[in-house]
Design an enzyme around this catalytic site. Structure first.
Site, PDB file in Angstrom:
ATOM      1  N   PRO A   1       4.523  -5.280  -0.753  1.00 32.61           N
ATOM      2  CA  PRO A   1       4.469  -4.123  -1.650  1.00 32.61           C
ATOM      3  C   PRO A   1       4.335  -4.542  -3.110  1.00 32.61           C
ATOM      4  CG  PRO A   1       6.736  -4.609  -1.100  1.00 32.61           C
ATOM      5  CD  PRO A   1       5.892  -5.594  -0.326  1.00 32.61           C
TER       6      PRO A   1
ATOM      7  N   GLY B   1       0.750  -1.244   0.000  1.00 33.64           N
ATOM      8  CA  GLY B   1       0.000   0.000   0.000  1.00 33.64           C
ATOM      9  C   GLY B   1       0.779   1.293   0.000  1.00 33.64           C
TER      10      GLY B   1
ATOM     11  N   ARG C   1       3.020  -1.738  -5.988  1.00 35.73           N
ATOM     12  CA  ARG C   1       3.232  -0.491  -6.719  1.00 35.73           C
ATOM     13  C   ARG C   1       4.590   0.140  -6.440  1.00 35.73           C
ATOM     14  NH1 ARG C   1      -1.290   2.727  -7.994  1.00 35.73           N
ATOM     15  NH2 ARG C   1      -2.383   1.621  -6.343  1.00 35.73           N
TER      16      ARG C   1
ATOM     17  N   CYS D   1     -13.866   2.521 -28.664  1.00 34.43           N
ATOM     18  CA  CYS D   1     -15.136   3.215 -28.844  1.00 34.43           C
ATOM     19  C   CYS D   1     -15.820   3.506 -27.520  1.00 34.43           C
ATOM     20  CB  CYS D   1     -16.040   2.381 -29.736  1.00 34.43           C
ATOM     21  SG  CYS D   1     -15.235   2.035 -31.286  1.00 34.43           S
ATOM     22  N   GLU D   2     -15.189   4.277 -26.682  1.00 35.86           N
ATOM     23  CA  GLU D   2     -15.786   4.720 -25.426  1.00 35.86           C
ATOM     24  C   GLU D   2     -15.234   6.096 -25.095  1.00 35.86           C
ATOM     25  OE1 GLU D   2     -16.541   2.376 -22.169  1.00 35.86           O
ATOM     26  OE2 GLU D   2     -16.262   0.450 -23.185  1.00 35.86           O
TER      27      GLU D   2
ATOM     28  N   TYR E   1       0.113  -2.154 -12.278  1.00 39.80           N
ATOM     29  CA  TYR E   1      -1.302  -2.208 -12.645  1.00 39.80           C
ATOM     30  C   TYR E   1      -1.536  -1.641 -14.052  1.00 39.80           C
ATOM     31  CZ  TYR E   1      -1.382  -2.986  -7.627  1.00 39.80           C
ATOM     32  OH  TYR E   1      -1.118  -3.474  -6.367  1.00 39.80           O
TER      33      TYR E   1
HETATM   34  N1  LLP Z   1      -1.542  -7.005  -0.502  1.00 43.65           N
HETATM   35  C1  LLP Z   1      -2.860  -7.112  -0.738  1.00 43.65           C
HETATM   36  C2  LLP Z   1      -3.675  -8.040   0.064  1.00 43.65           C
HETATM   37  C3  LLP Z   1      -3.448  -6.333  -1.756  1.00 43.65           C
HETATM   38  O1  LLP Z   1      -4.754  -6.419  -1.976  1.00 43.65           O
HETATM   39  C4  LLP Z   1      -2.643  -5.447  -2.510  1.00 43.65           C
HETATM   40  C5  LLP Z   1      -3.214  -4.636  -3.577  1.00 43.65           C
HETATM   41  C6  LLP Z   1      -1.269  -5.389  -2.230  1.00 43.65           C
HETATM   42  C7  LLP Z   1      -0.753  -6.173  -1.213  1.00 43.65           C
HETATM   43  C8  LLP Z   1      -0.330  -4.492  -2.967  1.00 43.65           C
HETATM   44  O2  LLP Z   1      -0.650  -3.154  -2.801  1.00 43.65           O
HETATM   45  P1  LLP Z   1       0.328  -2.005  -3.367  1.00 43.65           P
HETATM   46  O3  LLP Z   1       1.617  -2.098  -2.578  1.00 43.65           O
HETATM   47  O4  LLP Z   1       0.551  -2.262  -4.810  1.00 43.65           O
HETATM   48  O5  LLP Z   1      -0.408  -0.755  -3.120  1.00 43.65           O
HETATM   49  N2  LLP Z   1      -5.334  -1.580  -9.561  1.00 43.65           N
HETATM   50  C9  LLP Z   1      -5.201  -0.556  -8.554  1.00 43.65           C
HETATM   51  C10 LLP Z   1      -4.536  -1.061  -7.296  1.00 43.65           C
HETATM   52  C11 LLP Z   1      -5.213  -2.275  -6.690  1.00 43.65           C
HETATM   53  C12 LLP Z   1      -4.518  -2.782  -5.447  1.00 43.65           C
HETATM   54  C13 LLP Z   1      -5.096  -4.066  -5.022  1.00 43.65           C
HETATM   55  N3  LLP Z   1      -4.459  -4.672  -3.918  1.00 43.65           N
HETATM   56  C14 LLP Z   1      -4.457   0.636  -9.152  1.00 43.65           C
HETATM   57  O6  LLP Z   1      -4.091   0.596 -10.324  1.00 43.65           O
HETATM   58  O7  LLP Z   1      -4.267   1.644  -8.474  1.00 43.65           O
END
Ligand code: LLP
Length: 421
Positions: free
Chosen positions: A274, A239, A276, A344-345, A373
């Site tokens: 992590p 996150g 992103r 087409c959107e 993502y």
């Molecule tokens: N752990 C769990 C249980 C998760 O659900 C997620 C992300 C992560 C770790 C990794 O989170 P990060 O470090 O990447 O923030 N598609 C969306 C983001 C969806 C995140 C879903 N879960 C976007 O493009 O912003």
């Protein structure tokens, strides 16, 4: 920091001119930088060394095997949410015991496969999942190591669609009933309840929600131990946000300090997940201009990438920087344009109100911070082919996923017998 920079007005990925990749591979394509992946991993790993935390890369952010392997070679385990991601993690070289299987709806089949390969931990999100896992593990005669994912009812202050830690979200077990369920888990056959997991959302730009959630988990840990239960592990999720434009997310050192502060004295093994943070700024999406269209009210730059290739701006109103791969003379007049694809959107927008010079067909644009993502969320909508992915290392590049052929796309469908004559 990333390794995409301009040299004499030309965008480079490490020591490779992006336009050279375009000439060799065609557009559109995703381009990732090994040096950036490595740097991001190392900055985080150094920060987390102070708390001895293990990094399980959230494969959903970018599931290309070469990207996973690059991180695996640096020491990463994996956080997966499906059998497909688990298979990818293993194929990329991650030992199953270093994989955490998360997800709010694992099927029996997925559980059974994960147990067959010896996955290191299941993060369980409901009572019924716990019971099913106990049955599947019993049938196999193996133990499932479990962390209960709790829902701490903390607002992550991020985009609604990627916020996961409030009571009214589908994720996790209400932290107030977690003690009862943890005690139950500890008695279920073939379940070894060893820890607590939490993940409150993605792209967090403040440490406060993390601190609040981790504190609640620490309180729960003490409560469970006081009741005689074993809590050896905490999985603190992912996150941590990145800079897309002007955001100033916390530094990993400060994130690690919050982990140290909130888990002080607990003597637990810590995991983080992590996604992103590791891959987001290690990738760009390169697209070619099809045409520049000026209407009565607006300028549209129509490019060959679209929402099916990169859905973040459409889905989350995400604001990614877009820059020409070759910059013109400094005096070039910049005019605002929406960069849009051919789908087409009306929602098929890659960038809104981007200041761009006059552009001609085939000029290249780079959409920045597209490593997380991006490709992982792409689709074949409008029967468009998935785009190529390229990994750069120093002065080398390699196509790590080629663009499929139209024959390959069409061959996925099958004709029923009654339509064949
Ligand atoms: N752990 C769990 C249980 C998760 O659900 C997620 C992300 C992560 C770790 C990794 O989170 P990060 O470090 O990447 O923030 N598609 C969306 C983001 C969806 C995140 C879903 N879960 C976007 O493009 O912003």
């Amino acid at each position: 920091m990333n390794h995409f920079e301009y040299r004499n007005g030309q965008l480079f990925a490490e020591d490779v001119a992006v336009s050279d990749i375009a000439a060799a591979v065609g557009t559109p394509f995703y381009c990732y930088s090994t040096a950036t992946l490595t740097r991001h991993y190392q900055v985080l790993a150094n920060a987390l060394a102070t708390v001895g935390a293990r990094i399980c890369y959230a494969v959903k952010a970018n599931s290309n095997l070469a990207v996973i392997r690059t991180l695996a070679q640096l020491g990463a385990g994996a956080d997966v949410v499906s059998e497909g991601e688990l298979r990818r993690a293993i194929a990329a070289g991650i030992a199953p015991e270093n994989v955490v299987f998360s997800g709010v709806g694992k099927t029996r089949g997925e559980m059974d496969y994960a147990l067959s390969v010896g996955v290191g931990q299941f993060n369980v999100e409901s009572e019924s999942e716990l019971e099913t896992l106990s049955q599947v593990a019993s049938a196999r005669g193996v133990d499932a190591v479990v962390a209960l994912r709790v829902n701490p009812d903390v607002d992550a202050n991020t985009h609604d669609k990627i916020s996961t830690g409030r009571k009214d979200h589908k994720f996790g077990i209400d932290i107030d009933i977690a003690p009862v369920l943890y005690a139950r888990a500890s008695r279920l056959p073939h379940i070894r309840a060893l820890g607590i997991a939490v993940h409150i959302g993605s792209q967090l730009t403040s440490l406060d929600p993390f601190r609040a959630a981790f504190n609640r988990v620490a309180v729960l840990t003490r409560e469970l131990r006081a009741a005689g239960l074993t809590v050896e592990r905490l999985d603190l999720g992912g996150g941590l946000g990145i800079t897309y434009r002007d955001e100033v997310p916390p530094h990993p050192d400060d994130y690690a300090a919050v982990i140290a502060e909130t888990t002080a004295g607990l003597n637990v093994d810590i995991t983080v997940e992590p996604g992103r943070l590791l891959v987001g700024n290690a990738g760009i999406l390169v697209t070619a201009v099809i045409l520049d269209k000026i209407t009565a009210t607006k300028r549209f730059v129509i490019v060959d990438a679209a929402m099916n290739d990169f859905i973040r701006p459409t889905l989350y109103n995400a604001d990614h920087r877009v820059t020409p791969v070759r910059t013109g003379p400094a005096a070039t007049v910049l005019n605002k344009a929406d960069v849009v694809g051919p789908v087409c959107e009306t929602g098929d927008v890659l960038a809104r109100n981007a200041a761009l010079p006059d552009l001609s067909p085939n000029d290249l644009l780079a959409i920045e911070s597209a490593g997380a993502y991006g490709a992982a969320m792409s689709s074949n909508y409008n029967s468009r082919l998935l785009i190529a992915e390229v990994l750069v290392k120093d002065d080398k590049f390699c196509v790590i996923r080629p663009r499929p052929s139209y024959d390959a796309l069409l061959s996925l469908d099958q004709m029923p017998e009654w339509l064949t004559h």
